[in-house]
Design an enzyme around this catalytic site. Sequence first.
Site, short mmCIF file in Angstrom:
data_model
loop_
_atom_site.label_atom_id
_atom_site.label_comp_id
_atom_site.label_asym_id
_atom_site.label_seq_id
_atom_site.Cartn_x
_atom_site.Cartn_y
_atom_site.Cartn_z
N ASP A 187 7.24 -7.93 2.36
CA ASP A 187 5.89 -7.69 1.90
C ASP A 187 5.54 -8.68 0.78
O ASP A 187 6.38 -9.46 0.33
CB ASP A 187 5.82 -6.26 1.35
CG ASP A 187 4.49 -5.61 1.65
OD1 ASP A 187 3.48 -6.33 1.73
OD2 ASP A 187 4.47 -4.39 1.78
N ASP A 239 -3.62 -4.43 6.36
CA ASP A 239 -3.01 -3.39 7.18
C ASP A 239 -3.94 -2.85 8.27
O ASP A 239 -5.15 -2.73 8.07
CB ASP A 239 -2.58 -2.21 6.31
CG ASP A 239 -1.27 -2.49 5.59
OD1 ASP A 239 -0.78 -3.63 5.67
OD2 ASP A 239 -0.74 -1.56 4.95
C1 LIG Z 1 -9.09 1.28 7.87
O1 LIG Z 1 -9.09 0.00 7.30
C2 LIG Z 1 -10.38 -0.48 6.93
C3 LIG Z 1 -10.23 -1.91 6.47
O2 LIG Z 1 -9.24 -2.02 5.53
C4 LIG Z 1 -10.97 0.43 5.87
O3 LIG Z 1 -12.26 -0.02 5.54
C5 LIG Z 1 -11.04 1.83 6.42
O4 LIG Z 1 -11.49 2.70 5.41
C6 LIG Z 1 -9.68 2.29 6.89
N1 LIG Z 1 -9.80 3.59 7.54
C7 LIG Z 1 -8.89 4.53 7.39
C8 LIG Z 1 -9.15 5.81 8.12
O5 LIG Z 1 -7.89 4.39 6.73
#
Ligand SMILES: *[C@@H]1O[C@H](CO)[C@@H](O)[C@H](O)[C@H]1NC(C)=O
Length: 425
Positions: free
Chosen positions: A150, A236
């Site tokens: 990481d 991620d």
């Molecule tokens: C998933 O990742 C996106 C981009 O990083 C973020 O905006 C979103 O809130 C995330 N959704 C969840 C459910 O973690």
Amino acid sequence: MLSCTATVALLLTSANALVRPDEVGRLPALGWNSWNAYGCDVDETKIVEAASNINSTGLQALGYEYVNIDDCWSVQSGRDNVTHRIIPDPEKFPSGINGTAKQIHDFGLKLGIYSSAGTETCAGYPASIGYEDIDAQAFAEWGVDSIWDDEYNACVPDSDFPGVNPDGTCPDLEDPAPPGYDWATSNTTKRYNRMRDALVAVQDTRVILFSLCEWGNADVVSWGNGTGNSWRVSGDINATWDRITAIANLNAHELDSVDFFGFNDPDMLEVGNGNLTIEENRSHYALWAIMKSPLIIGTDLSTLPDSHLSILKNADLIAFNQDPVIGKPAFPYKDGYANGTWNPQHPPEYWSGSTSYGWDLVLLLNSQNVSATRTAVWSEIPQLHGKAHKVEDVWTGKDLGCIKDEYSVELQAHDVAVFKITGTC
Ligand SMILES: *[C@@H]1O[C@H](CO)[C@@H](O)[C@H](O)[C@H]1NC(C)=O
Ligand SMILES: *[C@@H]1O[C@H](CO)[C@@H](O)[C@H](O)[C@H]1NC(C)=O
Ligand SMILES: *[C@@H]1O[C@H](CO)[C@@H](O)[C@H](O)[C@H]1NC(C)=O
Ligand SMILES: *[C@@H]1O[C@H](CO)[C@@H](O)[C@H](O)[C@H]1NC(C)=O
Ligand SMILES: *[C@@H]1O[C@H](CO)[C@@H](O)[C@H](O)[C@H]1NC(C)=O
Ligand SMILES: *[C@@H]1O[C@H](CO)[C@@H](O)[C@H](O)[C@H]1NC(C)=O
Ligand SMILES: *[C@@H]1O[C@H](CO)[C@@H](O)[C@H](O)[C@H]1NC(C)=O
Ligand SMILES: *[C@@H]1O[C@H](CO)[C@@H](O)[C@H](O)[C@H]1NC(C)=O
Ligand SMILES: *[C@@H]1O[C@H](CO)[C@@H](O)[C@H](O)[C@H]1NC(C)=O
Ligand SMILES: *[C@H]1O[C@H](CO)[C@@H](O)[C@H](O)[C@H]1NC(C)=O
């Protein structure tokens, strides 16, 4: 925080990866990682159980081999004062990492571990910058087969490690562009090359796959092949369709850097997690497989329904991903729904790729929110020559017969069709 997982590689120049003694890392890694399933709540029991499930579900027989421990495996307060090694948490890993490795190896599987090219991991545990040789030596002795490295808090104040600001503070992870935009000379590259060199130095003891988890920073696609076996192209993933299409769109535009020994990593699989529909799960897996991504399962296999397990066990997609003769992935062959060249909600929808098995692959995606027809027109597909082709459906295994000129399918929202084109007719 992160999902970073594992792997390694090595090399000589920045253009060509070092080819490892036993060809470790030549093909995309197949395996499992604890992060998406358990986050920080990881221990020996869960790791060994995952290995047992990979074995008993038949995933191992299909080639899945790495079982990777993500963040939070060590004593958080610090390294051993005498050896300066990271100390495996004795409560989480009572047999030590070496004892866990033995149990994983007894299944015929490989063990991966997590670290970071910084002073601490994303979850705040000891990490490897400045200790690369010590850590590589320990990992090799313990029987570790793969590292997921990481990038967090990537500097050591008051030290000479690449990237420390003159006032001793930590820089932004996104390095400024180096002179001439030669990102291979960036501080990010230097931080990862330290671990690469340490892993090369121990490879007579143990060959360790090297996966970079640098979130796509520092134009990694231009130098990753000189440093590791795979490199993250983005931040991620999470178990949402929007995130999956955004990463797919990004990676679809960076596939020139994919070939033997060095693979773009669009992050671990979310199949089985969150609120994805079965169609979305299927599309996620198929796109990751044909882009020749590492296929690292990130779910609790003990509760995964057969409907989902069967996605992870699609032998044709695994064969495409693991082709021993052709290292290049599938590529988009025409525009997608929105006809644009860059659309995070609508990644390319029309894909084709070659195999060494006597068939070509065609994938059609419906990225719209409603059902829609998608048509494969043979004359548009670079691999195909001739008016009529023999077609098989990769999901059902069904022989669709001899099809002239084009083939249309009605696809549910976010579903994907994948075909093997087995010859002209
Ligand atoms: C998933 O990742 C996106 C981009 O990083 C973020 O905006 C979103 O809130 C995330 N959704 C969840 C459910 O973690
Ligand atoms: C990465 O390096 C390997 C080993 O030298 C080479 O086979 C492969 O083609 C390289 N990848 C790219 C995209 O050049
Ligand atoms: C499953 O594990 C056993 C050892 O427990 C091993 O003998 C067997 O080869 C493994 N299965 C596969 C498909 O590798
Ligand atoms: C290292 O030494 C310090 C100071 O004596 C002590 O507080 C710390 O607990 C020791 N760390 C470990 C991991 O033993
Ligand atoms: C792991 O290492 C510890 C400490 O060196 C040792 O006592 C133990 O026997 C090792 N376990 C295995 C399975 O080799
Ligand atoms: C890399 O880090 C050094 C300090 O270690 C700093 O002087 C230099 O400006 C950094 N280079 C880039 C391109 O950020
Ligand atoms: C799944 O849906 C539930 C209920 O709508 C929501 O609370 C949760 O955040 C969703 N999970 C993800 C990963 O989107
Ligand atoms: C895509 O391009 C075709 C042909 O140029 C056009 O008919 C169609 O409306 C476009 N679709 C979208 C969503 O822009
Ligand atoms: C599809 O649905 C998502 C949310 O579910 C929305 O953000 C997006 O705008 C929709 N796309 C179209 C083309 O309607
Ligand atoms: C996909 O869809 C289901 C919902 O049916 C979800 O619970 C599951 O975890 C996701 N994964 C797969 C592979 O289906």
